[in-house]
Design a protein around this motif. Structure first.
Motif, PDB file in Angstrom:
ATOM      1  N   ASP A  43     -38.986 -41.627 -12.096  1.00 45.41           N
ATOM      2  CA  ASP A  43     -37.529 -41.616 -11.956  1.00 45.41           C
ATOM      3  C   ASP A  43     -37.018 -40.422 -11.149  1.00 45.41           C
ATOM      4  N   GLU A  44     -37.609 -39.267 -11.342  1.00 44.58           N
ATOM      5  CA  GLU A  44     -37.122 -38.067 -10.655  1.00 44.58           C
ATOM      6  C   GLU A  44     -37.386 -38.094  -9.145  1.00 44.58           C
ATOM      7  N   HIS A  45     -38.155 -39.072  -8.668  1.00 48.27           N
ATOM      8  CA  HIS A  45     -38.428 -39.183  -7.235  1.00 48.27           C
ATOM      9  C   HIS A  45     -37.677 -40.339  -6.564  1.00 48.27           C
ATOM     10  N   HIS A  46     -36.869 -41.059  -7.318  1.00 47.14           N
ATOM     11  CA  HIS A  46     -36.142 -42.201  -6.751  1.00 47.14           C
ATOM     12  C   HIS A  46     -35.187 -41.772  -5.640  1.00 47.14           C
ATOM     13  N   GLU A  47     -34.419 -40.737  -5.879  1.00 47.10           N
ATOM     14  CA  GLU A  47     -33.434 -40.306  -4.885  1.00 47.10           C
ATOM     15  C   GLU A  47     -34.107 -39.909  -3.575  1.00 47.10           C
ATOM     16  N   SER A  48     -35.203 -39.165  -3.651  1.00 48.32           N
ATOM     17  CA  SER A  48     -35.883 -38.751  -2.417  1.00 48.32           C
ATOM     18  C   SER A  48     -36.542 -39.945  -1.722  1.00 48.32           C
ATOM     19  N   TYR A  50     -35.338 -43.039  -1.715  1.00 48.51           N
ATOM     20  CA  TYR A  50     -34.230 -43.706  -1.015  1.00 48.51           C
ATOM     21  C   TYR A  50     -33.851 -42.946   0.250  1.00 48.51           C
ATOM     22  N   GLU A  51     -33.798 -41.627   0.162  1.00 48.13           N
ATOM     23  CA  GLU A  51     -33.445 -40.824   1.335  1.00 48.13           C
ATOM     24  C   GLU A  51     -34.475 -41.012   2.445  1.00 48.13           C
TER      25      GLU A  51
END
Length: 67
Positions: A43-48, A50-51
């Motif tokens: 979960d903590e890597h989802h944003e990166s 997507y980026e």
């Protein structure tokens, strides 16, 4: 759950993905082509992830979300 898919055959080796999301992507040493490290990133890597998909100049990263 997030699933990441890469189309390495279209990769131009820019390295943006590995710089933005190093826990999800790497590059082959010989030609710089993307290597997927985590098909289902934490979960903590989802944003990166997507980026990285958004910033990829060759648009070779697809992000899929399952309910």
């Amino acid at each position: 759950m997030m699933r990441v898919e890469v189309h390495a055959d279209r990769c131009i080796g820019s390295g943006v993905c590995a710089l933005v999301a190093p826990d999800v992507f790497d590059q082959r040493d010989d030609d710089g082509v993307v290597v997927l490290l985590a098909e289902h990133p934490a979960d903590e890597h989802h944003e990166s992830a997507y980026e990285a998909a958004t910033r990829c100049p060759a648009a070779v990263i697809d992000i899929h979300e399952a309910g």
